[in-house]
Scaffold this active site. Structure first.
Site, mmCIF file in Angstrom:
data_model
loop_
_atom_site.group_PDB
_atom_site.id
_atom_site.type_symbol
_atom_site.label_atom_id
_atom_site.label_comp_id
_atom_site.label_asym_id
_atom_site.label_seq_id
_atom_site.Cartn_x
_atom_site.Cartn_y
_atom_site.Cartn_z
ATOM 1 N N GLY A 100 30.266 -32.215 -14.192
ATOM 2 C CA GLY A 100 29.751 -31.287 -15.460
ATOM 3 C C GLY A 100 30.248 -31.785 -16.749
ATOM 4 C CB VAL A 101 29.430 -34.556 -18.964
ATOM 5 C CG1 VAL A 101 30.610 -35.071 -18.135
ATOM 6 C CG2 VAL A 101 27.989 -35.038 -18.477
ATOM 7 N N GLY A 102 28.956 -30.925 -19.805
ATOM 8 C CA GLY A 102 28.285 -29.940 -20.591
ATOM 9 C C GLY A 102 29.290 -29.999 -21.808
ATOM 10 C CE LYS A 152 32.393 -11.077 -18.484
ATOM 11 N NZ LYS A 152 33.095 -12.294 -18.954
ATOM 12 C CB VAL A 169 34.423 -27.572 -21.485
ATOM 13 C CG1 VAL A 169 35.762 -27.783 -21.433
ATOM 14 C CG2 VAL A 169 33.909 -26.078 -21.939
HETATM 15 P P1 NAD Z 1 27.895 -26.001 -20.194
HETATM 16 O O1 NAD Z 1 26.728 -25.092 -19.345
HETATM 17 O O2 NAD Z 1 27.642 -26.265 -21.517
HETATM 18 O O3 NAD Z 1 28.078 -27.101 -19.139
HETATM 19 C C1 NAD Z 1 28.035 -26.831 -17.633
HETATM 20 C C2 NAD Z 1 27.445 -28.426 -17.238
HETATM 21 O O4 NAD Z 1 27.431 -28.425 -15.895
HETATM 22 C C3 NAD Z 1 25.929 -28.391 -17.667
HETATM 23 O O5 NAD Z 1 25.904 -30.013 -18.333
HETATM 24 C C4 NAD Z 1 25.211 -28.445 -16.528
HETATM 25 O O6 NAD Z 1 23.979 -29.297 -16.476
HETATM 26 C C5 NAD Z 1 26.271 -28.983 -15.482
HETATM 27 N N1 NAD Z 1 25.901 -28.754 -14.138
HETATM 28 C C6 NAD Z 1 25.370 -27.413 -13.530
HETATM 29 N N2 NAD Z 1 25.124 -27.448 -12.239
HETATM 30 C C7 NAD Z 1 25.849 -28.636 -11.686
HETATM 31 C C8 NAD Z 1 25.840 -29.336 -10.554
HETATM 32 N N3 NAD Z 1 25.556 -28.624 -9.347
HETATM 33 N N4 NAD Z 1 26.752 -30.504 -10.472
HETATM 34 C C9 NAD Z 1 27.136 -31.189 -11.715
HETATM 35 N N5 NAD Z 1 26.954 -30.643 -13.005
HETATM 36 C C10 NAD Z 1 26.069 -29.444 -12.934
HETATM 37 O O7 NAD Z 1 29.262 -24.821 -19.889
HETATM 38 P P2 NAD Z 1 30.532 -24.980 -20.819
HETATM 39 O O8 NAD Z 1 30.732 -24.124 -21.835
HETATM 40 O O9 NAD Z 1 30.943 -26.428 -20.939
HETATM 41 O O10 NAD Z 1 31.436 -24.603 -19.493
HETATM 42 C C11 NAD Z 1 31.880 -25.067 -18.403
HETATM 43 C C12 NAD Z 1 32.771 -24.305 -17.295
HETATM 44 O O11 NAD Z 1 33.783 -23.851 -18.238
HETATM 45 C C13 NAD Z 1 31.794 -23.095 -17.134
HETATM 46 O O12 NAD Z 1 32.329 -22.812 -15.725
HETATM 47 C C14 NAD Z 1 32.590 -22.004 -18.020
HETATM 48 O O13 NAD Z 1 32.540 -20.617 -17.515
HETATM 49 C C15 NAD Z 1 33.843 -22.457 -18.078
HETATM 50 N N6 NAD Z 1 34.566 -22.126 -19.367
HETATM 51 C C16 NAD Z 1 33.971 -22.486 -20.548
HETATM 52 C C17 NAD Z 1 34.525 -22.221 -21.866
HETATM 53 C C18 NAD Z 1 34.102 -22.711 -23.353
HETATM 54 O O14 NAD Z 1 34.739 -22.441 -24.145
HETATM 55 N N7 NAD Z 1 32.733 -23.037 -23.174
HETATM 56 C C19 NAD Z 1 35.712 -21.353 -21.716
HETATM 57 C C20 NAD Z 1 36.400 -21.109 -20.398
HETATM 58 C C21 NAD Z 1 35.630 -21.540 -19.494
#
Ligand code: NAD
Length: 358
Positions: free
Chosen positions: A179-181, A80, A183
């Site tokens: 969290g519906v971002g 990292k 993933v």
């Molecule tokens: P993202 O930022 O697209 O989605 C996160 C979502 O959480 C956003 O929509 C945000 O508005 C929401 N959020 C933030 N604070 C919140 C709260 N207090 N309550 C409810 N919702 C809230 O991120 P992502 O890429 O979808 O990743 C989600 C998680 O998975 C992160 O912890 C990330 O580290 C982990 N992760 C992601 C990947 C990947 O391939 N993207 C891989 C491994 C781990």
């Protein structure tokens, strides 16, 4: 604090502090292990309060990458990079080009990628000085957005946990998604297609509305997600969702989601095990993303195109590994996160022994 006195020093192979006077770059690149292959892990840019804080983060995150990559059974070790600085203020092309030179000076022992505060555009500047960068577009091995692959791994993990905890498939099971971002939204679609009922929350109203329109999910306020009647809680937002304040409020027996660092402390993992809940260790269930990135790194190294079949086979194996963690946790009466850590350490130790014997 010196490196070897740090409580987070875990026999890291190398920790490299690099300074570039012209651009102001201050970076620490921690290589925890290359026993299974070149160390891979993203670069984080953060306004650390001190160099100690940056070192601590680099040591912890690089070891976590070794564990994650070992459990995903990909031929990569763990590393990292952290850049000390404010991502909103201190970014310049020259700074990332200098970072690229720092990465390149390790001669391929460390591959970098995106993390908090670092975008593909920043990595493009770094790539002018090094080829050891994953996550760039426009080449045959490019892996694109890892989120759909991460979501597929999490979906299979949720299904597995429900089978183990409730002895049923997903039809009619209620899953609460925090969290519906990237993933979480993919996960919602997959669960909906499998017949699950959804309750969702987010701080982003537009994302909520889109997912609800597609899946019929019920929307609740961010803090209310911990109190809903649901068999599964799927944390897909920030770290630390499972803590002393939230654990007692969850109604279901399964905790399985994409977020990194879901347990606020290791003690929470022990507590939820005592309560008879099933926890899918975060760095195991969310390993789909790093499998996708690994395919890119392997493609660049061998000069071949992105291999989707390899990704699919690793994803199958990841689900089997999660099943093994859960089986051992039940059989040995130990929390699943402890079992996962032990399995990861064993896989790394095996690679160290093989390397020593070669
Ligand atoms: P993202 O930022 O697209 O989605 C996160 C979502 O959480 C956003 O929509 C945000 O508005 C929401 N959020 C933030 N604070 C919140 C709260 N207090 N309550 C409810 N919702 C809230 O991120 P992502 O890429 O979808 O990743 C989600 C998680 O998975 C992160 O912890 C990330 O580290 C982990 N992760 C992601 C990947 C990947 O391939 N993207 C891989 C491994 C781990």
């Amino acid at each position: 604090m010196t490196l070897f006195d740090s409580p987070d020093f875990a026999n890291h192979e190398g920790v490299h502090a690099c300074f570039d006077e012209k651009s102001g770059l201050r970076t620490i690149i921690a290589v925890h292990s290359t026993a299974r292959g070149p160390a891979a892990g993203g670069c984080r840019m953060w306004p650390y309060a001190s160099a100690d804080a940056a070192l601590t983060d680099a040591l912890r995150l690089s070891r976590a990458m070794s564990y994650k990559n070992a459990m995903a059974d990909i031929p990569l070790g763990g590393g990292k990079a952290v850049i000390i600085g404010d991502a909103r203020r201190d970014k310049t092309p020259a700074l990332f080009e200098a970072f690229g030179r720092a990465v390149d000076s390790l001669g391929g022992r460390y591959w970098t990628a995106e993390d908090v505060g670092v975008s593909p555009a920043d990595l493009a500047h770094a790539s002018r000085a090094t080829k050891y960068v994953a996550g760039l577009e426009g080449h045959a091995a490019a892996s694109g957005d890892p989120s759909p692959v991460t979501a597929e791994g999490v979906f299979r993990g949720v299904r597995l946990c429900v089978e183990r905890a409730y002895d049923r498939d997903l039809t009619g099971v209620t899953v609460a998604i925090q969290g519906v971002g990237h993933v979480g939204a993919w996960l919602a679609d997959k669960l909906h297609a499998a017949g699950a009922r959804l309750i969702i929350t987010d701080v982003n109203e537009a994302a909520l509305a889109q997912v609800a329109a597609r899946t019929g999910a019920r929307i609740v306020a961010p803090d209310a997600i911990f109190d809903v009647e649901a068999e599964v809680f799927a944390p897909c937002a920030l770290g630390g969702a499972i803590n002393v304040h939230t654990l007692g409020r969850l109604k279901g027996r399964v905790i399985a989601g994409a977020a990194n660092n879901q347990l606020a402390t290791p003690e929470i993992g022990a507590l939820l095990f005592e309560q008879g809940r099933l926890y899918a260790p975060d760095y195991v269930i969310n390993g789909g993303g790093i499998i996708n990135v690994a395919a890119e790194i392997l493609g660049i190294e061998s000069g071949t195109a992105f291999d989707g079949d390899w990704v699919a086979s690793k994803l199958d194996r990841l689900t089997a590994t999660l099943g093994e963690v859960l089986d051992r946790s039940l059989a040995e009466k130990r929390p699943s996160h402890e079992v996962a850590d032990e399995m990861a350490k064993a896989r790394i130790a095996e690679a160290v022994a093989l390397r020593a014997a070669a």
